[in-house]
Design an enzyme around this catalytic site. Sequence first.
Site: not given
Ligand code: BG6
Length: 460
Positions: A43, A135, A165, A169, A203, A222, A227, A327
């Site tokens: 936008r 997602k 994603h 992997k 993480e 998230d 995932h 996190k």
């Molecule tokens: C994402 C999340 O889909 O995956 C993030 O939104 C996360 O919060 C991430 O850190 C982890 O995946 P990767 O492949 O970046 O380690």
Amino acid sequence: MACTFVIFGGYGDLTGRFLLPAVAHLRRSGDLPDGFRVVATARRDSDTDRYREWVAERLERHAGDLEPNERAATVELVSFEPADAADPDDVARVLAGAGDDLIAYLALPPAVYGPAIEALERAGLPAGTRLVVEKPFGESEDHARELNALVHRALPEEAVFRVDHFLGKQTVQNLVGLRFANRILEPVWNRDHIEAVDVVWDETLALEGRASYYDGAGALVDMVQNHLLQLLALLAMEPPATLDERDLRDRKYDVLRAVAHLDAGEVERSTVRGRYTAGEVDGRAVPAYVEEEGVDPGRGTETFAQVRLTVENWRWAGVPFTLRTGKALAADRREVVVRFRPVPHLAFCDQQPHPNELRLQLGPDRVALRLTVNGPGDPFSLRDAELDTDLGDPGLPAYATVLREVLVGNPILSIRGDEAEESWRIVEPVLAGWRAGRVPLQDAPAGSAGPAAAGSLSGP
Ligand code: BG6
């Protein structure tokens, strides 16, 4: 026919961090079709020159492993058109210039998916259009169902790619290879031999300026809703007859269907939610989550989620599957740990060996098996021995692997509509219990192991 990749949400964090770097990697690996071009929309009042500058900066930051000339060639593929994804006239105008080989990518907040999909449908999608949706797919089971109904008015399910994603992997794909191409694992891959399974995604990364998305999602939506449940599905599924998308996704769906509903009491007993306070991670100071720019402390968003689930079927009844993510934790730990039961009788008096464990590490990709063997010297003592192997460099980033399948029209690495609905069914009682305050939001300093209540899952 030239393929046009239209991104709705062109200036989003995800587009700059993952999507355009994935395009750059596919360009380098020669996986982009001839004449491939990207039309980004948002936008914002912008134009192609200004957008290209933004893309160049993002690629430098997030695809720094590519040579400058490779990044520059990717920038050349990109143009920009201002458009509101929810406005049918804007969308029709963008599509009119896009040609017949179209991939529409919704990199938008879930609340906008409905209007955006309706706008696409009204604009009329050429036959063969592929729709890619980021997602989280929707905001609840009902919302996911509504979105699925909307999408199916415009396109068949095989043309819809709900991105996760993690499915791109290498170690995740290896779950299928490891489980179903080795004779020795399948006979013991069940409740008789496996005591517990942990799926851990700790993480050190903190918020990274993503408050506008993350504060509305939290760790559960998230990471767990998509995932980590996908990892659970691949770990627990029955052997597929083929690696056709239908067989594989049917088997994953069966697992998600079998995940037991958590009632209010179980949500209290089986889940932990936490949030980081100020601390230090890897020697750098991290502010408290609630102090991060854009965070609304009143929302009570969690940055740590742990959920214990069971898959109530013949193979897995009673085996706990613990999914955990957080996190700003002390260390990066991304792995699946499968813990086996003790032997039925141990002749080595007074010794309690560690259980056998199969560990699948995701980044760096590695498989390790912990066995018990005789100690050196004393033949009656026991010790651990670990057999391990690195799986090597996956080559393409996970996003690029997923996108490559979109380009060839194979949905095998995407989430099917019914899987998305089931995943919401599983997490919704947890979300409801957390929102109702049934499980306390526990503070833990950045750089720690997370809330004490999480306990320690099988340690490395
Ligand atoms: C994402 C999340 O889909 O995956 C993030 O939104 C996360 O919060 C991430 O850190 C982890 O995946 P990767 O492949 O970046 O380690």
